[in-house]
Design a protein around this motif. Sequence first.
Motif, PDB file in Angstrom:
ATOM      1  N   LEU A 216      -1.401 -34.261  10.174  1.00  0.00           N
ATOM      2  CA  LEU A 216      -0.950 -35.535   9.241  1.00  0.00           C
ATOM      3  C   LEU A 216      -2.959 -36.088  10.005  1.00  0.00           C
ATOM      4  CD1 LEU A 216       1.721 -36.873   9.420  1.00  0.00           C
ATOM      5  CD2 LEU A 216       0.758 -36.011   7.515  1.00  0.00           C
ATOM      6  N   PRO A 217      -3.805 -36.923   8.772  1.00  0.00           N
ATOM      7  CA  PRO A 217      -4.391 -38.119   9.282  1.00  0.00           C
ATOM      8  C   PRO A 217      -3.943 -39.237  10.137  1.00  0.00           C
ATOM      9  CG  PRO A 217      -4.218 -38.046   6.691  1.00  0.00           C
ATOM     10  CD  PRO A 217      -2.936 -37.183   7.661  1.00  0.00           C
ATOM     11  N   LEU A 218      -4.769 -39.856  11.266  1.00  0.00           N
ATOM     12  CA  LEU A 218      -4.324 -40.874  12.330  1.00  0.00           C
ATOM     13  C   LEU A 218      -3.014 -41.694  11.985  1.00  0.00           C
ATOM     14  CD1 LEU A 218      -7.250 -41.697  14.471  1.00  0.00           C
ATOM     15  CD2 LEU A 218      -5.154 -40.539  15.070  1.00  0.00           C
ATOM     16  N   ARG A 219      -4.036 -42.579  10.336  1.00  0.00           N
ATOM     17  CA  ARG A 219      -3.166 -43.467   9.725  1.00  0.00           C
ATOM     18  C   ARG A 219      -2.079 -42.936   9.544  1.00  0.00           C
ATOM     19  NH1 ARG A 219      -5.330 -47.645   7.227  1.00  0.00           N
ATOM     20  NH2 ARG A 219      -7.684 -46.204   6.548  1.00  0.00           N
ATOM     21  N   ASP A 220      -1.175 -42.131   9.226  1.00  0.00           N
ATOM     22  CA  ASP A 220       0.098 -41.761   8.586  1.00  0.00           C
ATOM     23  C   ASP A 220       0.395 -41.515  10.090  1.00  0.00           C
ATOM     24  OD1 ASP A 220      -0.903 -41.628   6.479  1.00  0.00           O
ATOM     25  OD2 ASP A 220      -1.273 -39.424   5.820  1.00  0.00           O
ATOM     26  N   SER A 221       0.014 -40.704  11.192  1.00  0.00           N
ATOM     27  CA  SER A 221       0.264 -40.427  13.049  1.00  0.00           C
ATOM     28  C   SER A 221       1.271 -41.836  12.953  1.00  0.00           C
ATOM     29  CB  SER A 221      -0.015 -39.703  13.564  1.00  0.00           C
ATOM     30  OG  SER A 221      -0.760 -38.815  12.965  1.00  0.00           O
ATOM     31  N   TYR A 222      -0.540 -42.772  12.734  1.00  0.00           N
ATOM     32  CA  TYR A 222       0.571 -43.609  13.776  1.00  0.00           C
ATOM     33  C   TYR A 222       1.430 -45.388  12.502  1.00  0.00           C
ATOM     34  CZ  TYR A 222      -3.677 -43.894  15.980  1.00  0.00           C
ATOM     35  OH  TYR A 222      -4.774 -43.923  16.682  1.00  0.00           O
TER      36      TYR A 222
END
Length: 252
Positions: A31-37
């Motif tokens: 996942l992209p960082l944004r989705d992980s966050y």
Amino acid sequence: MAGIDPQRERTRLARRIGVVFGQRTTLWWDLPLRDSYGLVRRMYRVPRDRFRENLERCVELLDLAELLDVPVRQLSLGQRMRGDIAAALLHDPEVLYLDEPTIGLDVISKAKVRGFLRDLNAERGTTVLLTTHDLTDIEQLCRRVMVIDHGRLMYDGDLAGLHEAGASERQLVVDLEREQPPISVEGARTVRVEGPRQWLAFPAGASAAPLVARVAEAYPLVDLSVREPDIEDVIARMYAGDAEGEAVGVTG
């Protein structure tokens, strides 16, 4: 920990601490960082406004803006480490645990991580507990240092006290007008001579000013400088002394 019994209230404690592992990510690999966050926000039930504020701050200070839409598996080690630190702070933990936070990072990434951690502690009062083999981390970040050898506490105190416990020495590097026999003054010993330049060792806890005055009074000075002890040498000396059965100080 943070006023909570870890054995009885593990879930409650987990909401009050953040953890970062140097060799293992807590982010979602594909996942992209944004989705992980976003997933971290849901796990910790962070209010949207608070989450947005914390994320914006971490993105700015850790230089993550261009990485938010990049899958974690495509990040370099330094980028991933910064991403992991941000994830660990989105829920405003009171205590942040870091395991080898600068391991394998390049010089620029290390500087960014260290600068961020200093600001985090100074501005928000977050307690940062880190384990590291990179002793520059200790010199730049830590007010309290603990040295552990095979599970045994060898030292617990401030950085200045660590130098004293390790019997470390500073060096006064003296440039004279001409070659001289080894300098002989009270409070120091000459450990090296190269032409008109000489190196004098003196205890790390002692002031250099009286020594400089004594040398300047007795010898024709051109220039001088003071070199601080290398913390790696200090700790190596402590381990060597411990192996030989010498006592090592533990302070409160």
